[in-house]
Design a protein around this motif. Sequence first.
Motif, PDB file in Angstrom:
ATOM      1  N   ALA C 151       0.844  -1.197   0.000  1.00 52.51           N
ATOM      2  CA  ALA C 151       0.000   0.000   0.000  1.00 52.51           C
ATOM      3  C   ALA C 151       0.878   1.245   0.000  1.00 52.51           C
ATOM      4  CB  ALA C 151      -0.906  -0.006   1.223  1.00 52.51           C
ATOM      5  N   PHE C 152       1.928   1.197   0.826  1.00 53.73           N
ATOM      6  CA  PHE C 152       2.862   2.337   0.886  1.00 53.73           C
ATOM      7  C   PHE C 152       3.515   2.561  -0.468  1.00 53.73           C
ATOM      8  CE2 PHE C 152       7.320   3.657   1.708  1.00 53.73           C
ATOM      9  CZ  PHE C 152       7.083   4.913   2.224  1.00 53.73           C
ATOM     10  N   ASP C 153       3.964   1.472  -1.095  1.00 49.39           N
ATOM     11  CA  ASP C 153       4.608   1.594  -2.409  1.00 49.39           C
ATOM     12  C   ASP C 153       3.659   2.222  -3.424  1.00 49.39           C
ATOM     13  OD1 ASP C 153       6.953   0.580  -1.521  1.00 49.39           O
ATOM     14  OD2 ASP C 153       6.637  -1.454  -2.263  1.00 49.39           O
ATOM     15  N   LEU C 154       2.405   1.779  -3.400  1.00 47.08           N
ATOM     16  CA  LEU C 154       1.440   2.328  -4.355  1.00 47.08           C
ATOM     17  C   LEU C 154       1.192   3.810  -4.077  1.00 47.08           C
ATOM     18  CD1 LEU C 154      -1.112  -0.601  -4.543  1.00 47.08           C
ATOM     19  CD2 LEU C 154       0.441   0.183  -6.343  1.00 47.08           C
ATOM     20  N   LEU C 155       1.104   4.162  -2.800  1.00 41.74           N
ATOM     21  CA  LEU C 155       0.819   5.545  -2.443  1.00 41.74           C
ATOM     22  C   LEU C 155       1.959   6.471  -2.831  1.00 41.74           C
ATOM     23  CD1 LEU C 155      -0.876   5.092   1.022  1.00 41.74           C
ATOM     24  CD2 LEU C 155      -1.899   6.126  -0.999  1.00 41.74           C
ATOM     25  N   ILE C 156       3.201   6.056  -2.529  1.00 39.17           N
ATOM     26  CA  ILE C 156       4.299   6.991  -2.805  1.00 39.17           C
ATOM     27  C   ILE C 156       4.521   7.151  -4.298  1.00 39.17           C
ATOM     28  CG2 ILE C 156       5.485   6.683  -0.619  1.00 39.17           C
ATOM     29  CD1 ILE C 156       7.506   4.942  -2.102  1.00 39.17           C
ATOM     30  N   GLN C 157       4.112   6.150  -5.087  1.00 31.89           N
ATOM     31  CA  GLN C 157       4.219   6.338  -6.532  1.00 31.89           C
ATOM     32  C   GLN C 157       3.444   7.579  -6.950  1.00 31.89           C
ATOM     33  OE1 GLN C 157       3.345   2.203  -7.735  1.00 31.89           O
ATOM     34  NE2 GLN C 157       4.199   2.878  -9.672  1.00 31.89           N
ATOM     35  N   ARG C 158       2.292   7.775  -6.310  1.00 31.27           N
ATOM     36  CA  ARG C 158       1.454   8.890  -6.715  1.00 31.27           C
ATOM     37  C   ARG C 158       1.870  10.199  -6.073  1.00 31.27           C
ATOM     38  NH1 ARG C 158      -4.739   7.510  -6.353  1.00 31.27           N
ATOM     39  NH2 ARG C 158      -4.886   9.738  -6.823  1.00 31.27           N
ATOM     40  N   TYR C 159       2.309  10.136  -4.828  1.00 35.62           N
ATOM     41  CA  TYR C 159       2.449  11.387  -4.086  1.00 35.62           C
ATOM     42  C   TYR C 159       3.877  11.767  -3.741  1.00 35.62           C
ATOM     43  CZ  TYR C 159      -2.569  10.970  -3.577  1.00 35.62           C
ATOM     44  OH  TYR C 159      -3.904  10.859  -3.827  1.00 35.62           O
ATOM     45  N   SER C 160       4.855  10.873  -4.011  1.00 36.11           N
ATOM     46  CA  SER C 160       6.185  11.187  -3.498  1.00 36.11           C
ATOM     47  C   SER C 160       6.732  12.477  -4.106  1.00 36.11           C
ATOM     48  CB  SER C 160       7.137  10.024  -3.739  1.00 36.11           C
ATOM     49  OG  SER C 160       7.414   9.911  -5.096  1.00 36.11           O
ATOM     50  N   ASN C 161       6.390  12.763  -5.363  1.00 39.23           N
ATOM     51  CA  ASN C 161       6.932  13.975  -5.979  1.00 39.23           C
ATOM     52  C   ASN C 161       6.448  15.229  -5.267  1.00 39.23           C
ATOM     53  OD1 ASN C 161       8.476  12.690  -7.800  1.00 39.23           O
ATOM     54  ND2 ASN C 161       6.918  12.690  -9.414  1.00 39.23           N
ATOM     55  N   SER C 162       5.131  15.261  -4.972  1.00 34.85           N
ATOM     56  CA  SER C 162       4.626  16.468  -4.336  1.00 34.85           C
ATOM     57  C   SER C 162       5.160  16.603  -2.920  1.00 34.85           C
ATOM     58  CB  SER C 162       3.100  16.494  -4.355  1.00 34.85           C
ATOM     59  OG  SER C 162       2.597  15.214  -4.115  1.00 34.85           O
TER      60      SER C 162
END
Lengths: 338, 323, 705
Positions: C151-162
Amino acid sequence: MKYAVRTAKVIAAALGLAAIAAPALAQQGLDEPFQKPFKEALAGKTVAYVPVAMNFDLTEGWYAGMKKELEPLGVKFEIRDPNWNTNAGAQAVTSLISEKPAVMVIHNPDVQTYAKLLQRAENEGIYVIQINMGSAYRSSAFVGANWIEIGEKDTEAVVKACQGKSNKIAIVQGALSAAASAYTLKGVENVLAKHPEIKVVSSQAADWDAAKAKAITQTVLKQNPDLCGIVGFWDGMDIGTAAAVKEAGLTGKVFVATSGGGERKGACELVKSGAFDLNLSYDVPTQAAQMAGTIKWLLSSGAKAGSIKGSEYTTLIPITKENADSQTSCWNLSDLKK
Amino acid sequence: MKRFRFNQQEIVFAVFAVLFLAFSIFLRGFLTPENMLTLLQNVAVLGILGLAMALVVIGRGIDISLIAALAVPPGLVLQMVQNGHSLPASLLTAVLLTIAFGLVNGWLIAYAEVPSLFATLATGLLLAGLGQAALFQLDVVQWSDGMQGFERLGQGTILGVPTSIVMFAIACVVVAFLLRQTRWGAYIYAIGDNPYAARVTGIPSRPIIVLQYVVAAQIGCFAGLVMAASVNSMPTRVFNSTLIYDVILVVVLGGIGLSGGRGGVLNVIIGTLLIGTMLNGMTIMDISYAGQNLVKGVVLLLAVITDSFLNPRNEETAQQGDI
Amino acid sequence: MRDTLTSLRYRYWPDHLLGEILSKRWTETAIPVILLLIVGFALSRSIDHFLSPASLADTARQAGEIGFIGLGMALVVIVGGIDLSVGSIFALTDFCALYLLDVLNWPVPAVVVATLACGALLGAVNGVLIGYLRLRAFITTLITLIIYRSAFDLLIQRYSNSIAAAFPDIPSWNFIGGGDVFGIPSVALVYIAIAIFGHIFMTRLRPGWHITAIGGSRRSAYNSGIPVRRTIALCYVASGVLTSIAALFFAARLGTVGGDIGVGLEVIVLTATVLGGITLGGGKGSVAKSLVGVLIVLLITNGLTTLNARGGINRMALAGILLLAAMVDIRWQKNRTRIISKVYVAPTYHALPPPPATEIGQGGPFEQNDKLRDVELIGLGRIEAPEDVILDRNNNLYAGSRHGDIMRFFAPDYQRMEVFAHIGGQPLGMAFDRQDNLYVCIGGMGLYRITPDGTVEKATDETNRSMHSVNDDSRLRLADDLDITDDGLIFFSEATVRYEMDEWPIDGLEARGNGRIICYDTKTGATHTALRGLKFPNGICVASDGQSILFAETFGCSIKRLWFAGPKKGQVEVVMDNLPGYPDNINLASDGNYWLALVGMRSPSLDLAWKMPGFRRRMAKRVPVDEWLFPNINTGCVVKFNEQGKILESFWDLRGENHPMITSMREHRGYLYLGGIMNNRIGRYKLDNADPNYVQYDKRWGKAS
């Protein structure tokens, strides 16, 4: 005879005179005014090196290369090995800040973890050089590969190899969360955007793991025996990709493009054996030399840490069958350590 | 207890069957002979490791250091051959190293009485550290010319079946034989079922536990050789991965309780098949790695929850220390 | 001369302290603490500035973060489980905090609350699965580890840049991440506060005891009515919350959601937990152990990294130290009780003159006879271990039993009997007060009161703790006998503060003044220690003068008097010494004299051994317990003595078959009722020349209204 004797005397006297005068008349050396401050600026300074881990071709190569350049100048070259543990790395950087070395050479595990710390370090007057993997914070210098370029070049080669074939390609990524992997993927996407005819049948992360790469590739090849190319993200992992291709008997039919540090066994020999068709090398010895050069330049410049910021992207060496035999395409660690 | 064990195995088998059926119907190219072989081939190494783990778990232990045994001794073989030693000498050295390692594990657990989870956690670290510090130049140890021919262990086919599957099958037969046909195997079940009773009955439990870890390490080393042969290198960095968790999952899901004394080779095979089917199907569907893990985790959780509803644990019969 | 030296040496040298210190619970943590000190010392010698404030603060920051997770893991391990998902929870809650702060721009307090709630939720998933659905902890948290991580991996794919782009500069956020108070980092302060609370929680509060009980034996905890499922579930919730606290500090310090955050954290924390001495499987552990474990692991890894050690060397060193520590610690845990049992018994010098003669034909007050041979038996085979017997104003007979009951035999024939009250511990001495409440000394429990309708109430089970005692002597271990003064003061003896009830002969072997007399005031409910340093004080009887009590010192072989009122208040005086046997209970006789039970007779061998403490210590160390020299309690007698300490009469049973053992006696309406702690019967002996209407309490306090 008398004349001869006189002449001889004159000559002797002249010679004697000349002998006395010789030092004054010979070409005089010039003191180069900047080398002494340069040496003074470097001697006794501490350079701390924080890779993500030691024991693999890139970090060992950089270490050997920098050490060779810096230690003769009296620089103390220290190493902090977090051994793949991001938390330990952050702790190492934190304690380095209070130890105050002159320069920190940082190999980021990701773009964020060290960012705040590196900013703090430069505020404390420590030069920070980031290598191969940048962070969100731009420090005095970045030395390393341009991942987007790697992705683009690899994909271009695969697209070219696919011309007139099925146009089906697969992508074997590294770890999803690693920036190197994400940047390379961006490069791949840049090229694919220009080539709508290419169909990506699989784009999976193998987590930098050769066994996983092999498993994925095997499955993909079983589903798509007419695959024409694979873009891999790291040669250490793509050994598995290549093994799957070889087992399927498709060596030469499926174009495998990857990238890596250009170490002989991992790059040139595998290209020679036909496992890889293209391996983009970011040539670790050159990178190490550039890092050492940057350190020297920064230390002797006297510039305030963080006041100047620049980047040096490595020139990539594409290793193919043509140049795989050449001595200069690849390097090996024991030579670099000499 | 017996009913309970049977049921968990059954549930996992049912989940496997449902998944297999669903994939066969909805996924084009899943139910082909080639894909079936690929499926098995992809999980062969995991399965072999599962056998080693099963051996230890049946004896009421756990061996976290299997991944170190998988990575370091085979890595040493490749490194020694690279450095110019002969293949047999290198293999012998690796086997001796593995035996020594198994002895250390076994001694710590049986004689020094360090809990197995902790002991193998530490010895695994020790062996991996030794490899990093003293044995390998780089963490990916490459194949070299001296290894020529040895890749047959993990590549190619025997009678049309990929070699790694054959290796898994051989390992299954050997472990099944050890467990079911030898006195030693019966003793392992006895020790796992009730170590104190086993000891009181006069079973030499300590030497048997030591042997158990030696054999497990040896199987781990074998899995490593198969893996190295199949990818033509030994990425020793695999020690940092979470592979060990997959191995434990295979074993526990297959129905071998961590409290010991139950289960056998069949359980490992079922667990391996379930994981293999899921991974293969999701790779065909091109689900991302994280997505695969998520789905895998949820399916496993559902299997375990279903089991707990069908076979609720009783406070009265719950075993102490059975975590 | 030699005896004097021996006596001085044993009087002033505190032999008993070593055993008492070793039996303290905190010595279990000795090995990890020693290791921590060694590691700390070695590192401070080899690294410059290791002990500088800046460096210590850095270490404290990291230790605090891991420490929180360590506390959560400790809790879960103590309750008998394991939480492998902490690394993934750490990553997810870290993401949660940074996402709320950087992307949604929530205010810091809201972020803190939401992050903790997120941790609680993730922990609750584990808790419900393991606590309520009773899944196995290992496999369940292993699966949630995988789920949360993906779940963490999926989430950071989307939000890590911001999140990576944001460099929030909020003072309160920065304070969480890098602030300090007087040089102590914020995280360390919070950790200290939570650790202190955790310590109190685990050692002093009911839920903490429940947790230890469940870990120690889930089945027994369940059977004794502890809410097992809820407690277990809440432990996992707590683990999630503690992990989210750690993640909060981490997020504020580094502001990162890098992919490797928290990977392998569970292994580090688990290592620290086990190293600190918290046993996997449950039931054992403390906050201090968790902290010590975390510090050792962190100091070693960070220290070696700072010393330029490569990853491989670092791993080997860490693994080597862990294994060594584990082996030593396991030896220590295993042998600690054995060492204690060897050194705990600390005999001292105890000299008695030769005893008076008791043989037939030698004359003297103790001359043996056969008067008790034919005593009547009451309740034969229906009662076990009546240490003391007592009769109420209605002639009913009461006696304690080994099963924790007070039995009542009904007058006049004492055939019918019933369980008068169930207490749970073994009843010893008994006495009635003016309101006919029965006060009973319960071995291992304290002083209890039973109202005439059979309700059991605790009178007291603790007294003031003495400052110089290593053993906690505030709890009553072996309340033995009691009597009640006219003013409602209850004096009762505690035979020993160093041994449990079943170990009473060992106290005799030690012959140290371990016992005391305690006074409980029925009016105020206060308890205080009246006299200490007595050699197994036993029977107690208020003397006829109403200003003093007589008490027996069993292994002192003497009867003494303690004034609690009047001009001699507080003084102690010997009434009789050098008795030929070991005195037990004392009670009033109808003629104003006193009855005394001698539970066993002295033997020359033990008398000699009492003068040789070294011999007895060697015996305690080298010989198994059941072969030790023990005080003889096979034969005894009842004697009558007067106020001046003169023996008037003695009653023996030479055969010892009919009524084998005597620990107490009561005179009532012309009969003497006999109790014996090893007996399965109560004896009744018809006294000649005794007042046939004598009732102890009627005589003292008048007839009941």
